[in-house]
Design a protein around this motif. Structure first.
Motif, short mmCIF file in Angstrom:
data_model
loop_
_atom_site.label_atom_id
_atom_site.label_comp_id
_atom_site.label_asym_id
_atom_site.label_seq_id
_atom_site.Cartn_x
_atom_site.Cartn_y
_atom_site.Cartn_z
N GLN A 1 0.78 -1.25 0.00
CA GLN A 1 0.00 0.00 0.00
C GLN A 1 0.81 1.29 0.00
OE1 GLN A 1 -3.30 2.43 2.67
NE2 GLN A 1 -2.97 0.32 3.20
N SER A 2 1.85 1.34 0.84
CA SER A 2 2.51 2.63 1.07
C SER A 2 3.14 3.20 -0.21
CB SER A 2 3.59 2.48 2.14
OG SER A 2 4.54 1.50 1.73
N ARG B 1 6.91 -8.94 -10.08
CA ARG B 1 7.54 -10.25 -10.14
C ARG B 1 6.80 -11.13 -11.17
NH1 ARG B 1 9.95 -13.47 -5.56
NH2 ARG B 1 9.37 -11.82 -4.13
N ASN C 1 9.69 0.33 -2.02
CA ASN C 1 9.42 0.11 -0.59
C ASN C 1 9.63 -1.35 -0.22
OD1 ASN C 1 6.92 -0.64 -1.93
ND2 ASN C 1 5.93 -0.66 0.07
N ALA D 1 11.65 -4.45 1.69
CA ALA D 1 12.18 -4.56 3.05
C ALA D 1 13.63 -4.04 3.04
CB ALA D 1 12.13 -6.01 3.48
N ARG E 1 20.45 -6.24 -2.18
CA ARG E 1 20.66 -7.65 -2.54
C ARG E 1 20.34 -7.89 -4.02
NH1 ARG E 1 18.52 -8.37 2.63
NH2 ARG E 1 16.40 -8.75 1.88
N LYS F 1 10.92 -5.13 9.25
CA LYS F 1 9.81 -5.02 8.30
C LYS F 1 8.65 -4.36 9.03
CE LYS F 1 10.89 -8.88 5.33
NZ LYS F 1 10.41 -10.02 4.59
N VAL F 2 7.90 -3.55 8.33
CA VAL F 2 6.84 -2.80 9.02
C VAL F 2 5.57 -2.76 8.18
CG1 VAL F 2 6.18 -0.47 9.77
CG2 VAL F 2 8.42 -1.37 10.39
N1 CAO Z 1 11.62 -10.14 -9.03
C1 CAO Z 1 12.28 -10.94 -8.19
N2 CAO Z 1 12.32 -10.76 -6.85
C2 CAO Z 1 11.63 -9.73 -6.38
C3 CAO Z 1 10.90 -8.85 -7.19
C4 CAO Z 1 10.91 -9.10 -8.59
N3 CAO Z 1 10.26 -8.32 -9.44
N4 CAO Z 1 10.32 -7.92 -6.41
C5 CAO Z 1 10.66 -8.20 -5.14
N5 CAO Z 1 11.46 -9.29 -5.12
C6 CAO Z 1 12.06 -9.91 -3.94
C7 CAO Z 1 12.89 -8.97 -3.13
O1 CAO Z 1 14.13 -8.70 -3.73
C8 CAO Z 1 12.99 -9.73 -1.83
O2 CAO Z 1 14.00 -10.70 -1.94
P1 CAO Z 1 15.13 -11.00 -0.83
O3 CAO Z 1 14.58 -10.64 0.50
O4 CAO Z 1 15.37 -12.48 -1.00
O5 CAO Z 1 16.32 -10.23 -1.18
C9 CAO Z 1 11.68 -10.47 -1.77
O6 CAO Z 1 11.07 -10.33 -3.04
C10 CAO Z 1 10.73 -10.00 -0.72
O7 CAO Z 1 10.61 -8.59 -0.69
P2 CAO Z 1 10.18 -7.86 0.63
O8 CAO Z 1 11.04 -8.35 1.76
O9 CAO Z 1 10.13 -6.41 0.39
O10 CAO Z 1 8.68 -8.40 0.80
P3 CAO Z 1 7.99 -9.05 2.08
O11 CAO Z 1 6.67 -9.51 1.62
O12 CAO Z 1 8.85 -10.05 2.76
O13 CAO Z 1 7.81 -7.81 3.09
C11 CAO Z 1 7.06 -5.60 3.67
C12 CAO Z 1 6.80 -6.87 2.85
C13 CAO Z 1 6.01 -4.60 3.28
C14 CAO Z 1 6.93 -5.92 5.17
C15 CAO Z 1 8.47 -5.07 3.37
O14 CAO Z 1 8.60 -4.90 1.99
C16 CAO Z 1 8.79 -3.75 4.06
O15 CAO Z 1 9.04 -3.70 5.26
N6 CAO Z 1 8.77 -2.65 3.28
C17 CAO Z 1 9.09 -1.34 3.78
C18 CAO Z 1 8.00 -0.78 4.64
C19 CAO Z 1 6.67 -0.72 3.95
O16 CAO Z 1 6.51 -0.20 2.87
N7 CAO Z 1 5.66 -1.21 4.65
C20 CAO Z 1 4.30 -1.00 4.23
C21 CAO Z 1 3.74 -2.18 3.57
S1 CAO Z 1 2.05 -1.99 3.35
O17 CAO Z 1 1.94 -0.66 2.57
#
Ligand code: CAO
Length: 415
Positions: free
Chosen positions: A17-18, A38, A96, A98, A104, A136-137
């Motif tokens: 969302q953010s 993805r 946005n 993590a 990485r 993560k948030v």
């Molecule tokens: N192709 C391949 N890999 C991809 C990709 C793509 N197009 N897009 C994302 N990925 C991968 C990332 O590189 C990541 O891989 P690694 O951790 O192995 O390096 C993996 O997908 C997961 O990404 P993520 O950690 O951002 O996603 P998550 O679901 O585990 O966490 C969230 C989600 C929201 C908690 C986290 O992204 C975060 O803390 N974001 C910042 C704060 C934020 O925006 N929070 C609000 C979310 S709700 O609006």
């Protein structure tokens, strides 16, 4: 008519969302927003909280209108080459992920800057630098850590979350301000820059008045919470219940039908300027000559009694009748509007704040349009893209790939 951000290209690596709330606003202002997703899955919200089987959810469609979608895996060598080309071709990159994920992937800020020194790289995380920077948030975590939850809720109850998505959408909107400022600065310097915004910081910014009150506490109880005068404070800003918490006392009043209608309430601000008219209206002209009631200071320690008397009057009418009666007297008030009522409100439809959009998988759905109106940059809300709907046109036109390259990329799972 040309749009405010026409000619600005955004590389949108946001999800949930953010971040999407940020890039959707930029798209409404006229930017070309290219959402990288993805391959095979896309933004996780496409399939979250689904109401129609196999169709993109409202969660996704309401946060991703006016964007183009390309599928790409930047963790493959060909994916890295394509992303590098896209970074060259874009003005702004928003992510946005993590903490640590973009690094990485092989694209830390230093690399992005090297590829395109004019790039504005906007990054949204849960926390800024400090002990929690790697966490993560999600929305409610930000509300807890930004001061919103501790100051929201029943007066003597547990902390409470707000329905307004101040952590997610609130931070996204903050990020928009940073991106626009960076774009303006680039006009002068020719350089891009890094824009960061943490959800904790954005929530705290929206809770600014509560940090104000924390400091006022050093000089005695907060008088606008009279119910605490006898109960005492524990050293931190209390939950406000329905108190206005500002310079003018207010409270939520029941209206006719409250027993069966959960939204039959109205908020009334008993502002001093309009107090005489309000007192007369509810049959309390006596208050105007009574030194116990006829000044705002005198009323402070008996606001509960004042509000109870006003409520006896509001309960005789519907919330809309109360509003129609109080508005001509300049008494600020607002009925509790349910989402059902808001969805049907003709004035909001007319201004484009609530919009109906047609979607090939879902049919028609309602969304919230751009709440920020520019007289020279009208907004036409277009449906969100299907997963990878624009992959080929973007690879052809922006990256310069031919049919064979695109076919090979698809075979290798790059797109
Ligand atoms: N192709 C391949 N890999 C991809 C990709 C793509 N197009 N897009 C994302 N990925 C991968 C990332 O590189 C990541 O891989 P690694 O951790 O192995 O390096 C993996 O997908 C997961 O990404 P993520 O950690 O951002 O996603 P998550 O679901 O585990 O966490 C969230 C989600 C929201 C908690 C986290 O992204 C975060 O803390 N974001 C910042 C704060 C934020 O925006 N929070 C609000 C979310 S709700 O609006």
């Amino acid at each position: 008519m040309e749009k405010a951000l026409e000619g600005i290209r955004i590389l949108d690596m946001t999800h949930v969302q953010s971040g999407p709330a940020c890039t959707q606003l930029l798209a409404w202002f006229g930017a070309d927003v290219i959402k990288i997703e993805r391959p095979g899955e896309g933004d996780p919200t496409r399939s979250q909280l689904r109401d129609i089987p196999d169709a993109d959810s409202l969660y996704f469609t309401m946060l991703n209108s006016n964007k183009r979608s390309i599928t790409l895996n930047p963790k493959t060598p060909e994916g890295k080459r394509i992303l590098t080309k896209l970074i060259e071709m874009c003005d702004v990159m928003v992510e946005n992920f993590a903490p640590g994920a973009i690094e990485r992937m092989g694209f830390p800020w230093e690399t992005i800057q090297q590829i395109n020194p004019r790039m504005i790289y906007a990054s949204l995380k849960g926390f800024g630098p400090g002990p929690y920077e790697d966490c993560k948030v999600y929305e409610n975590v930000a509300q807890c850590c930004g001061g919103a939850a501790s100051t929201t809720g029943e007066l003597h109850g547990a902390p409470m979350m707000s329905g307004a998505q101040i952590g997610d959408s609130g931070t996204g909107i903050h990020l928009v301000a940073g991106i626009l400022a960076a774009l303006l600065q680039r006009e002068k310097t020719g350089r891009g820059q890094r824009v960061t915004c943490a959800m904790q910081d954005a929530v705290l910014n929206l809770c600014r008045v509560k940090l104000r009150d924390q400091q006022r506490l050093a000089h005695g109880p907060l008088k606008e919470y009279p119910q605490y005068l006898n109960g005492g404070f524990n050293g931190s800003v209390p939950r406000a219940g329905n108190a206005s918490g500002g310079g003018h006392p207010g409270w939520l009043m029941r209206c006719k039908g409250w027993e069966t209608d959960q939204d039959a309430y109205i908020y009334v601000v008993a502002q001093s300027q309009a107090f005489a008219a309000l007192a007369k209206l509810i049959g309390h002209e006596d208050w105007l000559a009574d030194p116990e009631y006829n000044t705002p200071e005198a009323r402070l320690n008996k606001l509960d009694k004042v509000f109870a008397e006003i409520e006896k009057w509001t309960m005789t009418m519907t919330k809309m009748e109360v509003m129609a009666t109080l508005n001509p007297l300049n008494v600020p008030c607002g009925p509790i509007l349910s989402m059902k009522e808001i969805a049907q409100e003709p004035a909001l439809r007319k201004t484009g704040t609530v919009v109906e959009v047609a979607h090939p998988e879902r049919g028609k759905y309602l969304t919230v349009g751009n709440p920020i109106k520019l007289s020279d940059s009208p907004v036409e809300v277009r449906r969100s893209p299907l997963l990878g709907e624009h992959t080929e046109e973007i690879l052809r036109n922006l990256v310069g790939m031919n049919e064979n390259d695109i076919h090979a990329a698809r075979q290798q799972g790059v797109i």
